[in-house]
Design an enzyme around this catalytic site. Structure first.
Site: not given
Length: 597
Positions: A78, A139
């Site tokens: 990610c 994130h």
């Protein structure tokens, strides 16, 4: 006499106004709706070959637009993949390449993240007069030095509006789903705390009963040591749901901890409202979905409806959300002036399953590997679909190598941004998408596992072949498995990988599953391929800044300024003074008013 004269004047004014409106519409910059899914396998989608999971809305985007069959994420995890997507540059250029165990940001209250000095496509478009919005997962960090500085926050990186999860969705967000963050380290701290507690209790009992002479000073020291152990274990790990699982609107925490069950409808509503608010001006919407990352949703309207358990239910819910966004764009008359894009941040996670839900990660089709598996194709080859009626031909398929990093220069080009930029690793896709050229500009592509160059692909001019070498590969566990099932994610360093000399070589055109390594006996161009790739790597390394990724591992020099690593333990671990909080820390807690949904 006056009536005909007045009528002619009115007609002339209307025609002039019509010409102005038409000119304004022609001159107006296009809108952009970018939709990224989390942990989606390329084999999960109908238009990419899946015939058992229903994805009619994504399939419709492909039939009305351009489908990329070799669309590549810059990293198989990610944080680095999203950093590369946002900046058009490999993640190590932003300091977000890992050199050890920690490969993604683990605590919202860490100080690591996308550096303030970086430039995102949102920032470039904002400078071109676009209204920019991010709905969903970020994130890429929040704070640097103190709570509220928001140095890594989306608002500081070009998004004028933000609503969503500054961290990510993970198991700790739902009680009973387990722990995703440094589980072995947490277990060690817990056992140490218990042993200290038992030892302290035993010595107190011995002293009270008069069995032995125990120093009071020793008991006080053990008490404070036990208290410290409890603080180091309980505060960061046992309260992770409160610390990491939050929702922010711009820079305000509006829910802590978040209610996971209602997240899909809230994110969808925010995305639709953003489009409606900006119908009369150029806008960029990045809808960063939290499907299909674990923990999986159990939305009643979709539960039990698919043929692939909870994962399939989540995938079909995600497809429905894509359909609602498309419907919003079309119903507002924006379709012909809006580039819509659909992708995933990387491949599906193969190693997650349980007896209750079955397989909880995605399917990567015929491609080997998956999430966190370095350069294996299953972890980096993702769906890539562009729709723009009137500009892009419907039903077109592009088999050329393309990258998520290509979005940055493509958006810059379409927004008429001609200002100088720093070193980019992506290319403008419009010539390929529009069919003006047949070949992508990606003759070579470099595949990183953390900061380590894991693999390289080469698409030789005038050839259908796409050669790919692996300098090292992750060690699957247990032996013979197709993933790192013992550790749940593969790592990129030390004993966790095997180096190959000479490197493994495949031709993806003839062997997309990377199952038949080539040799000098089976590939006439074997020596040439290795030579050309070695030269490309040498040229690529001259663009890498001189940076210290660890205390004693310098990188090659380059003209580009050095960047501080954001993935050190010092920047990853939880810091109370950086923790976003609604209320007075540590008594953080609030719920969003959702009565309007």
């Amino acid at each position: 006499m006056r009536s005909p004269l007045l009528a002619h004047l009115l007609l002339a004014l209307l025609l002039a106004a019509g010409r102005d409106v038409t000119g304004e519409e022609l001159d107006r910059k296009p809108n952009f709706v970018l939709m990224m899914v989390d942990d989606l396998g390329i084999g999960d989608i109908g238009c990419y070959g899946n015939d058992t999971i229903r994805t009619p809305n994504i399939d419709r985007l492909a039939s009305e637009g351009v489908k990329l069959t070799q669309h590549i994420a810059a990293a198989p995890l990610c944080t680095p993949s999203r950093a590369a997507f946002m900046t058009g540059r490999y993640a190590f250029r932003s300091g977000l390449g890992s050199f050890g165990r920690v490969q993604v940001l683990l605590f919202l209250a860490g100080s690591g993240g996308l550096p303030p000095s970086e430039t995102t496509f949102a920032k470039r478009l904002q400078q071109q007069g676009y209204t920019t919005g991010l709905v969903g997962k970020w994130h890429l960090g929040v704070n640097c030095e103190h709570r509220g500085d928001h140095c890594h926050h989306p608002n500081q990186h070009g998004f004028s509006y933000y609503y969503g999860l500054p961290f990510t969705l993970f198991n700790n967000c739902v009680p009973g789903e387990g722990n995703d963050v440094l589980a072995d380290f947490e277990r060690t701290l817990r056992y140490l705390t218990m042993m200290l507690g038992v030892g302290l209790f035993t010595l107190v009992c011995v002293r009270v009963c008069g069995l032995l002479e125990v120093s009071l000073r020793l008991l006080v020291a053990l008490f404070f040591l036990s208290f410290l152990a409890v603080a180091l274990w309980y505060a960061p790990f046992m309260l992770l749901q409160t610390w990491n699982c939050i929702i922010m609107r711009n820079q305000e925490v509006i829910e802590q901890p978040m209610t996971v069950e209602t997240l899909p409808e809230r994110l969808l509503g925010e995305a639709q409202n953003f489009i409606k608010r900006n119908v009369d001006r150029p806008f960029l919407l990045f809808l960063s979905l939290i499907h299909t990352h674990i923990p999986l949703f159990t939305t009643p309207a979709f539960a039990g409806k698919s043929r692939h358990g909870r994962y399939g239910d989540n995938l079909e819910e995600m497809d429905w959300m894509i359909g609602k966004i498309t419907e919003t764009v079309d119903s507002l008359g924006l379709a012909n002036n809006t580039l819509m894009y659909f992708t995933s941040d990387h491949g599906g996670h193969l190693e997650i399953s349980d007896s209750r839900s079955g397989q909880k990660g995605g399917w990567n089709g015929i491609y080997k590997g998956g999430k966190s598996m370095g350069g294996w194709e299953g972890g980096i080859r993702v769906p890539g679909i562009f729709r723009w009626p009137g500009r892009l031909a419907a039903g077109k398929v592009v088999d050329e190598p393309t990258s998520l990093m290509d979005l940055y220069p493509t958006l810059k080009y379409l927004a008429k941004d001609t200002q100088p930029d720093r070193q980019l690793d992506g290319y403008n896709l419009m010539p390929v998408l529009e069919g003006k050229v047949e070949r992508s500009e990606h003759e070579f592509m470099f595949h990183y596992c953390g900061i380590y160059l894991n693999a390289v692909r080469w698409h030789p001019p005038g050839s259908d072949s796409i050669f790919k070498v692996h300098f090292f590969t992750p060690n699957f566990s247990p032996p013979g498995a197709g993933g790192c099932y013992d550790t749940k994610v593969c790592l990129c360093h030390g004993k966790f990988v095997t180096y190959h000399n000479p490197p493994l070589l495949y031709d993806l055109f003839h062997d997309p599953s990377e199952s038949r390594p080539l040799s000098p006996d089976t590939e006439p161009r074997y020596a040439e391929v290795l030579e050309q790739i070695a030269k490309a790597v040498e040229r690529h390394q001259t663009t890498i800044p001189n940076k210290q990724v660890s205390d004693d591992t310098p990188q090659p020099n380059a003209d580009e300024p050095s960047v501080e690593s954001q993935m050190t333990w010092n920047k990853i671990l939880w810091r109370p003074w950086l923790q976003p909080c609604c209320g007075t820390f540590p008594f953080c807690g609030c719920k969003e008013n959702t009565t309007h949904i």
